[in-house]
Structure formats: C-alpha cells, structure tokens
Design a protein around this motif. Structure first.
Motif, PDB file in Angstrom:
ATOM      1  N   HIS A 111     -33.715  34.384 -12.953  1.00 61.28           N
ATOM      2  CA  HIS A 111     -33.004  34.101 -11.700  1.00 61.28           C
ATOM      3  C   HIS A 111     -32.851  35.353 -10.813  1.00 61.28           C
ATOM      4  CE1 HIS A 111     -29.916  31.919  -9.318  1.00 61.28           C
ATOM      5  NE2 HIS A 111     -29.329  33.102  -9.242  1.00 61.28           N
ATOM      6  N   HIS A 115     -34.297  36.108  -7.028  1.00 61.79           N
ATOM      7  CA  HIS A 115     -33.563  36.517  -5.814  1.00 61.79           C
ATOM      8  C   HIS A 115     -34.369  37.582  -5.058  1.00 61.79           C
ATOM      9  CE1 HIS A 115     -29.802  34.404  -5.394  1.00 61.79           C
ATOM     10  NE2 HIS A 115     -29.430  34.633  -6.638  1.00 61.79           N
ATOM     11  N   SER A 136     -24.901  39.179  -5.876  1.00 58.85           N
ATOM     12  CA  SER A 136     -24.558  37.760  -6.011  1.00 58.85           C
ATOM     13  C   SER A 136     -23.182  37.625  -6.643  1.00 58.85           C
ATOM     14  CB  SER A 136     -25.618  37.073  -6.866  1.00 58.85           C
ATOM     15  OG  SER A 136     -25.481  37.467  -8.203  1.00 58.85           O
ATOM     16  N   GLY A 137     -22.866  36.397  -7.068  1.00 60.06           N
ATOM     17  CA  GLY A 137     -21.561  36.162  -7.683  1.00 60.06           C
ATOM     18  C   GLY A 137     -21.466  36.753  -9.082  1.00 60.06           C
ATOM     19  N   GLY A 138     -22.602  36.969  -9.712  1.00 61.57           N
ATOM     20  CA  GLY A 138     -22.579  37.477 -11.077  1.00 61.57           C
ATOM     21  C   GLY A 138     -23.230  38.842 -11.249  1.00 61.57           C
ATOM     22  N   GLY A 163     -20.024  39.863  -5.277  1.00 63.95           N
ATOM     23  CA  GLY A 163     -19.567  38.514  -4.933  1.00 63.95           C
ATOM     24  C   GLY A 163     -18.221  38.204  -5.573  1.00 63.95           C
ATOM     25  N   ASP A 167     -14.761  36.964  -4.061  1.00 61.16           N
ATOM     26  CA  ASP A 167     -14.124  35.732  -4.556  1.00 61.16           C
ATOM     27  C   ASP A 167     -12.725  35.998  -5.118  1.00 61.16           C
ATOM     28  OD1 ASP A 167     -16.421  34.396  -3.818  1.00 61.16           O
ATOM     29  OD2 ASP A 167     -17.319  34.496  -5.811  1.00 61.16           O
ATOM     30  N   GLY A 180     -16.345  34.247  -0.353  1.00 65.37           N
ATOM     31  CA  GLY A 180     -17.195  35.137   0.451  1.00 65.37           C
ATOM     32  C   GLY A 180     -17.425  34.637   1.877  1.00 65.37           C
ATOM     33  N   PRO A 181     -17.908  33.403   2.045  1.00 60.81           N
ATOM     34  CA  PRO A 181     -18.168  32.917   3.404  1.00 60.81           C
ATOM     35  C   PRO A 181     -16.901  32.858   4.270  1.00 60.81           C
ATOM     36  CG  PRO A 181     -19.277  31.535   1.778  1.00 60.81           C
ATOM     37  CD  PRO A 181     -18.398  32.471   1.008  1.00 60.81           C
ATOM     38  N   ASP A 184     -15.887  36.423   5.327  1.00 58.69           N
ATOM     39  CA  ASP A 184     -16.847  36.828   6.360  1.00 58.69           C
ATOM     40  C   ASP A 184     -16.415  36.271   7.732  1.00 58.69           C
ATOM     41  OD1 ASP A 184     -19.110  37.402   7.847  1.00 58.69           O
ATOM     42  OD2 ASP A 184     -20.531  36.568   6.410  1.00 58.69           O
ATOM     43  N   GLY A 270     -26.525  35.904  -2.894  1.00 58.12           N
ATOM     44  CA  GLY A 270     -25.519  35.238  -2.077  1.00 58.12           C
ATOM     45  C   GLY A 270     -24.790  36.151  -1.096  1.00 58.12           C
ATOM     46  N   VAL A 271     -24.447  37.364  -1.532  1.00 56.36           N
ATOM     47  CA  VAL A 271     -23.678  38.273  -0.670  1.00 56.36           C
ATOM     48  C   VAL A 271     -24.540  38.816   0.482  1.00 56.36           C
ATOM     49  CG1 VAL A 271     -22.245  40.366  -0.638  1.00 56.36           C
ATOM     50  CG2 VAL A 271     -22.116  38.820  -2.589  1.00 56.36           C
ATOM     51  N   ASN A 274     -23.774  37.878   3.959  1.00 59.43           N
ATOM     52  CA  ASN A 274     -22.607  38.451   4.656  1.00 59.43           C
ATOM     53  C   ASN A 274     -23.017  39.139   5.970  1.00 59.43           C
ATOM     54  OD1 ASN A 274     -20.696  41.086   4.965  1.00 59.43           O
ATOM     55  ND2 ASN A 274     -19.557  39.311   4.254  1.00 59.43           N
ATOM     56  N   THR A 301     -28.419  32.465  -0.858  1.00 59.71           N
ATOM     57  CA  THR A 301     -27.683  31.853  -1.968  1.00 59.71           C
ATOM     58  C   THR A 301     -28.670  31.110  -2.873  1.00 59.71           C
ATOM     59  OG1 THR A 301     -27.190  30.064  -0.462  1.00 59.71           O
ATOM     60  CG2 THR A 301     -25.455  31.658  -0.810  1.00 59.71           C
ATOM     61  N   ASP A 302     -28.166  30.606  -3.986  1.00 64.94           N
ATOM     62  CA  ASP A 302     -29.056  30.032  -4.988  1.00 64.94           C
ATOM     63  C   ASP A 302     -29.911  28.897  -4.423  1.00 64.94           C
ATOM     64  OD1 ASP A 302     -28.149  31.860  -6.734  1.00 64.94           O
ATOM     65  OD2 ASP A 302     -26.820  30.502  -7.830  1.00 64.94           O
TER      66      ASP A 302
HETATM   67  O1  KG4 Z   1     -26.523  34.140  -5.333  1.00 63.06           O
HETATM   68  P1  KG4 Z   1     -25.369  33.208  -5.317  1.00 63.06           P
HETATM   69  O2  KG4 Z   1     -25.471  31.970  -4.474  1.00 63.06           O
HETATM   70  O3  KG4 Z   1     -25.012  32.717  -6.764  1.00 63.06           O
HETATM   71  C1  KG4 Z   1     -25.058  33.567  -7.880  1.00 63.06           C
HETATM   72  O4  KG4 Z   1     -26.182  33.722  -8.435  1.00 63.06           O
HETATM   73  O5  KG4 Z   1     -23.989  34.124  -8.188  1.00 63.06           O
HETATM   74  O6  KG4 Z   1     -24.101  34.060  -4.867  1.00 63.06           O
HETATM   75  C2  KG4 Z   1     -22.827  33.492  -4.740  1.00 63.06           C
HETATM   76  C3  KG4 Z   1     -21.872  34.567  -4.230  1.00 63.06           C
HETATM   77  C4  KG4 Z   1     -20.411  34.144  -4.242  1.00 63.06           C
HETATM   78  O7  KG4 Z   1     -19.657  35.169  -4.846  1.00 63.06           O
HETATM   79  C5  KG4 Z   1     -20.079  34.005  -2.752  1.00 63.06           C
HETATM   80  O8  KG4 Z   1     -18.723  34.281  -2.442  1.00 63.06           O
HETATM   81  C6  KG4 Z   1     -20.991  35.042  -2.148  1.00 63.06           C
HETATM   82  O9  KG4 Z   1     -22.196  34.917  -2.877  1.00 63.06           O
HETATM   83  N1  KG4 Z   1     -21.241  34.813  -0.711  1.00 63.06           N
HETATM   84  C7  KG4 Z   1     -20.814  35.635   0.262  1.00 63.06           C
HETATM   85  C8  KG4 Z   1     -21.206  35.053   1.494  1.00 63.06           C
HETATM   86  N2  KG4 Z   1     -21.888  33.905   1.215  1.00 63.06           N
HETATM   87  C9  KG4 Z   1     -21.909  33.769  -0.141  1.00 63.06           C
HETATM   88  N3  KG4 Z   1     -20.113  36.777   0.199  1.00 63.06           N
HETATM   89  C10 KG4 Z   1     -19.805  37.377   1.353  1.00 63.06           C
HETATM   90  N4  KG4 Z   1     -20.132  36.884   2.579  1.00 63.06           N
HETATM   91  C11 KG4 Z   1     -20.829  35.735   2.695  1.00 63.06           C
HETATM   92  N5  KG4 Z   1     -21.159  35.268   3.904  1.00 63.06           N
END
Ligand code: KG4
Ligand code: ZN
Length: 333
Positions: A111, A115, A136-138, A163, A167, A180-181, A184, A270-271, A274, A301-302
């Motif tokens: 994964h 990305h 990302s979130g992880g 991320g 969160d 996150g969104p 932002d 995901g981040v 931003n 994002t995923d």
């Molecule tokens: O890559 P992703 O979709 O899933 C993972 O693999 O974790 O990332 C999700 C992360 C979450 O922590 C979410 O809050 C963050 O991406 N995220 C953002 C934004 N859009 C998604 N963080 C900051 N600003 C954003 N616009």
C-alpha cells in the motif's frame, strides 16, 4: 496486445476498485465508510463488515465505468498490506477468488509503495530518482525512489503519523474523524498565532507525539482561563497546528533534498491533500529550484487506481503471487 489490470484496495476504511489499461486509469471507484465518524476513529470490526458489503458493488461499478468485461481482465492486483488485518482479509480473499475463477494471475501490492506510484496514474510523472514524502493516517516516510519497483525509506516517524497528528488534534477540538480535511478547511479562516514547539529529532526522522501532548496541555491551560477558548479561537488553533505540522514535514523534506542532491520532489498519501502542505511544497520548490509533483485529490487518499498502477509495473516485471498469499499488517516498501 493490451494489458488490463483490476486493482483492489481494502487496507483501512475505504473499499476501492479500479481498472487500468496499459497504464491508463479507465475507472476508479471508492466506497467511503461514514460509520467511523461516530466512533472518533476506524473501528476494525465495523470496517471489515463494510468492506464485505461494499466490495462486489464497487468492483462491478469500476468495470461498468471502464466499459470492461471481466473476461478482459489480465490480472488482479490487490493490497496485501500494511493495514488492518480484518480489512485486508476481505480484499485479499476477494482478489484470490476472482483471479481463480477467471484463471488469471494475482499481483500483490504494498500500500505504501502504491501511494508513491500514484504519481504514475497520470502525467506529469516524476523522473527517477525522486524523493517522495508519503504522509497518511498510518505512515510518515521520506522515500528515495530509484525506479518504479526500487525504493528505500530514508526517513520516517518514530511515533505518530502526520495524519494521526491531524486526527488526534481534531479529537481534542471536538471535530469528527478523520479531522484532517476539517482542520484544513477551518484553518483557512484563521492565522497561525499560537506557537507549538518543533520537535528536535536528528536526521530525516519525524516525531509527532510531543506536538500532540503540547496541544493537549495548551488547550487545558487556556480552557481553565476561559471555558469558551476553543470555540472562540477554533480557526486560529487549526491554522497554528496545521502550520506546525507542515513546517515539520517541509523542513525534513528540504534536508532530504539537500543530503541526496535530488531535486525531483513529490508528496503522496492522504495528508498530501492538505492545502497548506501543497502550497508550501510549491513555494519551497520554486525557491530551491525543485520540480514538484502533487497528486490529484482522488489519488491522494486511499484508492485502487494506485494499486492497479503498482500492479501493472509488477505484472510487466513478472512478479506474481500464488493462491497461498495472505495479508500482512506490517510490510516495509
Ligand atoms: O492515505 P489515507 O487516505 O489513508 C491511510 O492510508 O492512512 O490517509 C488518511 C489520512 C487521515 O489521517 C486524514 O485526516 C488525512 O489523511 N487527510 C488530511 C486531509 N485529507 C485527508 N489531512 C490534512 N488535510 C487534509 N486535507
Ligand atoms: Zn493510504
């Protein structure tokens, strides 16, 4: 002869399917799981059940959008890990059964590598070697990418991911998951007037857990003085936290560019959706003479398009998986 890949992504809370033909994305469909908002985070059991419900309709939609019949698929690429085991099991089992029934090969995909390779879903594509900040979130990683399938992590977080910093801050501020969104969006009405400390971590590694603690203490102290502090200052708090997270990320990325001499610089994960990080990358890139690459929102994002893209390069390289493949919660790029 053309090559058609079906990509499947189910590592966390998004069920996604995509169809790729000769490296071109024909469709990319994702079912988001709203249920987790209620719980303030992804509940693994809930996520697995939702994947189970969503996966067949999502795959059908992706094939329909692409105008592709399942008999035309040459291989099924799926996320093997890293991620939540219960979520991965659904996608992996589906991919295995689908490939078996069609008599076509399986390609397993990391994964985090996907990305990075999301940059190859559409032009402009970075030139090798490039650096990719995957946030990302992880995960939070700086990856040196030598070719599609040859990449190395040169810096990563020692604790929370970027991320997660967004969160967990959101949770302290009473915002829904994932925050996150929202942060932002709310930050756009505010100014970064509150100073949060920059962690002192040597080299190219990151740390975000200290930031979370300092935000917690800051909010506790200010709320003691004024119980309405968060409500009155929400936009400025969001802008301040976001600005610090972005400066932590950009400082390490600049150091990585300096140390490696690489000027092709990408962000992913995901981040990377931003707006402040996207603006900071563009501004710093201009100042330092980098070529910068920012994925389209749907590839931040995923999504399964990035899984299909990675699967395509592995397919061309003859890297197939057998029916004995199983999901892995942890897996380095
Ligand atoms: O890559 P992703 O979709 O899933 C993972 O693999 O974790 O990332 C999700 C992360 C979450 O922590 C979410 O809050 C963050 O991406 N995220 C953002 C934004 N859009 C998604 N963080 C900051 N600003 C954003 N616009
Ligand atoms: Zn991800």
């Amino acid at each position: 002869m053309s090559t058609t890949i079906l990509g499947i992504e189910s590592s966390c809370d998004d069920t996604s399917a995509a169809v790729l033909r000769d490296g071109e994305v024909l469709s990319n469909r994702t079912a988001n799981q709203e249920a987790h908002r209620l719980y303030g985070g992804v509940v693994p059991e809930v996520a697995s059940r939702a994947h189970q419900i969503n996966i067949i309709p999502v795959v059908d939609l992706a094939l329909k959008d692409a105008g592709v019949d399942k008999q035309d698929i040459d291989a099924v690429a799926f996320t093997r890990g890293p991620g939540l085991i219960g979520s991965l099991i659904v996608g992996v089992s589906f991919a295995k059964a689908y490939a078996l029934s069609l008599g076509i090969p399986l390609v397993e995909v990391n994964h985090m590598q996907a990305h990075v390779l999301a940059h190859f879903a559409e032009p402009p594509k970075p030139a090798f070697p490039f650096l990719c900040l995957t946030v990302s979130g992880g995960h939070t990683q700086i990856v040196r990418v030598r070719s599609h399938l040859d990449m190395e992590i040169i810096g990563q977080t020692l604790d929370d991911a970027a991320g997660e910093a967004f969160d967990k801050t959101g949770k302290l501020l009473g915002l829904d998951y994932p925050a996150g969104p929202d942060i932002d969006r709310i930050a756009q009405q505010g100014q970064p007037v509150f100073e949060f400390p920059e962690p002192q971590v040597p080299g190219l590694d990151f740390s975000f857990s200290g930031l979370k603690t300092s935000i917690l203490y800051f909010l506790q102290k200010r709320r003691k003085e004024d119980p309405g502090f968060i409500e009155k200052n929400l936009a400025d708090i969001c802008a301040s936290v976001q600005s610090r997270i972005v400066s932590i990320l950009m400082n390490k990325l600049s150091l990585a560019a300096k140390e490696t001499g690489i000027r092709e610089i990408a962000i992913a994960g995901g981040v990377s959706a931003n707006s402040a990080l996207r603006a900071a990358l563009k501004a710093t890139g201009k100042e330092k003479g980098w070529n910068t690459y920012i994925p389209k929102f749907e590839y931040c994002t995923d999504n399964a398009a990035m899984i299909a893209v990675t699967g395509y390069y592995k397919y061309l390289n003859g890297e197939f998986a057998g029916q004995e493949t199983e999901p892995v919660a942890r897996w380095k790029v």
